[in-house]
Scaffold this motif. Structure first.
Motif, PDB file in Angstrom:
ATOM      1  N   GLY A 101      -4.038  10.049  -8.672  1.00 33.50           N
ATOM      2  CA  GLY A 101      -3.170  10.784  -9.597  1.00 33.50           C
ATOM      3  C   GLY A 101      -3.870  11.101 -10.908  1.00 33.50           C
ATOM      4  N   ILE A 102      -4.685  10.172 -11.404  1.00 36.82           N
ATOM      5  CA  ILE A 102      -5.440  10.399 -12.636  1.00 36.82           C
ATOM      6  C   ILE A 102      -6.499  11.474 -12.414  1.00 36.82           C
ATOM      7  CG2 ILE A 102      -7.001   9.360 -14.331  1.00 36.82           C
ATOM      8  CD1 ILE A 102      -4.147   8.419 -14.603  1.00 36.82           C
ATOM      9  N   PHE A 103      -7.199  11.410 -11.283  1.00 36.60           N
ATOM     10  CA  PHE A 103      -8.225  12.418 -10.985  1.00 36.60           C
ATOM     11  C   PHE A 103      -7.606  13.812 -10.929  1.00 36.60           C
ATOM     12  CE2 PHE A 103     -10.300   8.803  -8.397  1.00 36.60           C
ATOM     13  CZ  PHE A 103     -10.915   8.303  -9.532  1.00 36.60           C
ATOM     14  N   ARG A 104      -6.416  13.901 -10.360  1.00 39.22           N
ATOM     15  CA  ARG A 104      -5.742  15.198 -10.284  1.00 39.22           C
ATOM     16  C   ARG A 104      -5.270  15.656 -11.665  1.00 39.22           C
ATOM     17  NH1 ARG A 104      -6.915  18.297  -6.621  1.00 39.22           N
ATOM     18  NH2 ARG A 104      -4.904  19.353  -6.684  1.00 39.22           N
ATOM     19  N   LYS A 105      -4.783  14.710 -12.441  1.00 39.94           N
ATOM     20  CA  LYS A 105      -4.253  15.035 -13.773  1.00 39.94           C
ATOM     21  C   LYS A 105      -5.326  15.626 -14.678  1.00 39.94           C
ATOM     22  CE  LYS A 105      -2.255  12.739 -17.838  1.00 39.94           C
ATOM     23  NZ  LYS A 105      -1.808  11.429 -18.400  1.00 39.94           N
TER      24      LYS A 105
ATOM     25  N   GLY B  86     -21.328   0.030 -44.619  1.00 38.79           N
ATOM     26  CA  GLY B  86     -20.608  -0.997 -43.869  1.00 38.79           C
ATOM     27  C   GLY B  86     -19.188  -0.629 -43.505  1.00 38.79           C
ATOM     28  N   GLN B  87     -18.700   0.518 -44.009  1.00 42.72           N
ATOM     29  CA  GLN B  87     -17.342   0.947 -43.701  1.00 42.72           C
ATOM     30  C   GLN B  87     -17.244   1.409 -42.253  1.00 42.72           C
ATOM     31  OE1 GLN B  87     -15.996   4.335 -45.890  1.00 42.72           O
ATOM     32  NE2 GLN B  87     -13.900   4.226 -45.118  1.00 42.72           N
ATOM     33  N   ARG B  88     -16.233   0.939 -41.568  1.00 44.95           N
ATOM     34  CA  ARG B  88     -16.017   1.312 -40.173  1.00 44.95           C
ATOM     35  C   ARG B  88     -15.157   2.571 -40.129  1.00 44.95           C
ATOM     36  NH1 ARG B  88     -12.528   0.070 -36.042  1.00 44.95           N
ATOM     37  NH2 ARG B  88     -13.442  -0.149 -33.965  1.00 44.95           N
ATOM     38  N   LEU B  89     -15.569   3.554 -39.338  1.00 48.89           N
ATOM     39  CA  LEU B  89     -14.878   4.838 -39.280  1.00 48.89           C
ATOM     40  C   LEU B  89     -14.427   5.130 -37.856  1.00 48.89           C
ATOM     41  CD1 LEU B  89     -14.075   7.512 -40.737  1.00 48.89           C
ATOM     42  CD2 LEU B  89     -16.314   8.397 -40.056  1.00 48.89           C
ATOM     43  N   LEU B  90     -13.119   5.320 -37.680  1.00 47.47           N
ATOM     44  CA  LEU B  90     -12.593   5.738 -36.386  1.00 47.47           C
ATOM     45  C   LEU B  90     -12.805   7.240 -36.230  1.00 47.47           C
ATOM     46  CD1 LEU B  90      -9.233   3.760 -36.158  1.00 47.47           C
ATOM     47  CD2 LEU B  90     -11.347   3.306 -34.931  1.00 47.47           C
ATOM     48  N   VAL B  91     -13.283   7.647 -35.073  1.00 48.43           N
ATOM     49  CA  VAL B  91     -13.613   9.047 -34.842  1.00 48.43           C
ATOM     50  C   VAL B  91     -12.590   9.725 -33.940  1.00 48.43           C
ATOM     51  CG1 VAL B  91     -15.363  10.637 -33.942  1.00 48.43           C
ATOM     52  CG2 VAL B  91     -16.066   8.520 -35.117  1.00 48.43           C
ATOM     53  N   GLU B  92     -12.200   9.051 -32.871  1.00 51.38           N
ATOM     54  CA  GLU B  92     -11.302   9.686 -31.898  1.00 51.38           C
ATOM     55  C   GLU B  92     -10.708   8.628 -30.985  1.00 51.38           C
ATOM     56  OE1 GLU B  92     -11.511  13.086 -28.330  1.00 51.38           O
ATOM     57  OE2 GLU B  92     -13.270  12.617 -29.526  1.00 51.38           O
ATOM     58  N   PHE B  93      -9.509   8.897 -30.483  1.00 54.40           N
ATOM     59  CA  PHE B  93      -8.892   8.052 -29.471  1.00 54.40           C
ATOM     60  C   PHE B  93      -8.969   8.750 -28.114  1.00 54.40           C
ATOM     61  CE2 PHE B  93      -7.068   6.484 -33.367  1.00 54.40           C
ATOM     62  CZ  PHE B  93      -7.133   5.104 -33.184  1.00 54.40           C
ATOM     63  N   ILE B  94      -9.217   7.972 -27.077  1.00 53.39           N
ATOM     64  CA  ILE B  94      -9.386   8.525 -25.731  1.00 53.39           C
ATOM     65  C   ILE B  94      -8.296   7.956 -24.838  1.00 53.39           C
ATOM     66  CG2 ILE B  94     -11.005   8.904 -23.833  1.00 53.39           C
ATOM     67  CD1 ILE B  94     -13.229   8.025 -25.772  1.00 53.39           C
ATOM     68  N   PRO B  95      -7.293   8.762 -24.505  1.00 53.43           N
ATOM     69  CA  PRO B  95      -6.188   8.257 -23.689  1.00 53.43           C
ATOM     70  C   PRO B  95      -6.520   8.251 -22.203  1.00 53.43           C
ATOM     71  CG  PRO B  95      -5.799  10.539 -24.256  1.00 53.43           C
ATOM     72  CD  PRO B  95      -7.081  10.146 -24.937  1.00 53.43           C
ATOM     73  N   GLU B  96      -5.622   7.707 -21.446  1.00 57.79           N
ATOM     74  CA  GLU B  96      -5.745   7.713 -19.982  1.00 57.79           C
ATOM     75  C   GLU B  96      -5.903   9.142 -19.469  1.00 57.79           C
ATOM     76  OE1 GLU B  96      -2.315   7.232 -16.832  1.00 57.79           O
ATOM     77  OE2 GLU B  96      -2.899   5.248 -17.589  1.00 57.79           O
ATOM     78  N   GLY B  97      -6.856   9.334 -18.559  1.00 53.26           N
ATOM     79  CA  GLY B  97      -7.083  10.660 -17.992  1.00 53.26           C
ATOM     80  C   GLY B  97      -8.081  11.503 -18.749  1.00 53.26           C
ATOM     81  N   ARG B  98      -8.672  10.983 -19.829  1.00 52.65           N
ATOM     82  CA  ARG B  98      -9.642  11.730 -20.631  1.00 52.65           C
ATOM     83  C   ARG B  98     -11.048  11.204 -20.363  1.00 52.65           C
ATOM     84  NH1 ARG B  98      -9.162  13.445 -25.975  1.00 52.65           N
ATOM     85  NH2 ARG B  98      -7.009  13.968 -25.472  1.00 52.65           N
ATOM     86  N   MET B  99     -12.008  12.117 -20.269  1.00 53.84           N
ATOM     87  CA  MET B  99     -13.396  11.724 -20.093  1.00 53.84           C
ATOM     88  C   MET B  99     -14.069  11.524 -21.442  1.00 53.84           C
ATOM     89  SD  MET B  99     -14.872  13.706 -16.753  1.00 53.84           S
ATOM     90  CE  MET B  99     -16.246  12.535 -16.780  1.00 53.84           C
TER      91      MET B  99
END
Length: 230
Positions: free
Chosen positions: A7-11, A70-83
């Protein structure tokens, strides 16, 4: 092993043009791995060679880096089904991870060796033309997302940043009722603003009946008004 994630591969359309049997056989020939990562563990360290790209099968991952101060920076979130990493392994530059990939939650990931993506190794059973087509389309879509991220970072006001981010989520999720992958602190980090400033702006927008929200769920109440503000 692979059938549970059909289902994930199809999505995510990575299996378009393949039957389930043929695609699962292709994954075996490409020596792919399904790996489980506990919450907050590193999937790919920053600066490491990009020998694989990945597909999130369960949970959420995130891209993050550490600045020189030394500051940590969030760049992007990767949800289920994303490469992730597919753009990197197809690049003409030496493939080295410029950021770290981390498991935001308990995470299950399909790892695909880059040599099979670039064609350095080939399995006769795989239709590479179709496979590359399936990979390139999401890359094009993420190019648009990258432009949106840059617009968000360049926006002068907190409200502009919030609107640009929410409109991008509406586009990605194809709904005015959206679920975010991040909490308020993480969202503020993504926008490079303080958490109190973000929360104040969200409250104002709710008072103005532009949006409504509860925890991770947001509803856009006046989509056209938001579009006119940026």
């Amino acid at each position: 092993m692979f059938e549970a994630y059909w289902g994930i591969f199809r999505k995510c359309h990575i299996s378009d043009g393949f039957s389930q049997k043929d695609f699962e056989e292709a994954l075996q020939y490409m020596e792919t791995r399904i790996v489980h990562y506990p919450k907050h563990t590193v999937i790919v360290p920053e600066g490491s060679p990009a020998r694989e790209c990945g597909l999130v099968l369960e949970g959420f991952a995130r891209l993050a880096t550490v600045r020189k101060n030394g500051q940590r920076l969030l760049v992007e979130f990767i949800p289920e089904g994303r490469m992730f990493g597919d753009m990197l392994v197809l690049s003409s530059r030496p493939p080295v991870w410029p950021v770290a990939v981390e498991a935001k939650t308990d995470c299950t990931v399909l790892l695909i060796p880059s040599d099979f993506i670039t064609g350095k190794k080939r399995a006769p059973q795989i239709d590479y033309t179709q496979l590359l087509h399936n990979l390139v389309q999401p890359i094009c879509n993420r190019g648009q997302q990258t432009l949106s991220t840059l617009r968000c970072l360049q926006a002068k006001s907190v409200r502009e940043k919030v609107i640009i981010y929410l409109l991008e989520q509406v586009y990605q999720q194809k709904s005015t009722k959206i679920t975010l992958a991040c909490n308020r602190e993480e969202l503020a980090d993504l926008m490079v603003v303080s958490r109190p400033s973000l929360c104040r702006e969200l409250s104002k927008m709710r008072e103005e009946k532009l949006i409504d929200y509860y925890k991770y769920t947001f509803e856009i109440l006046d989509l056209e008004a938001l579009r006119k503000m940026i």
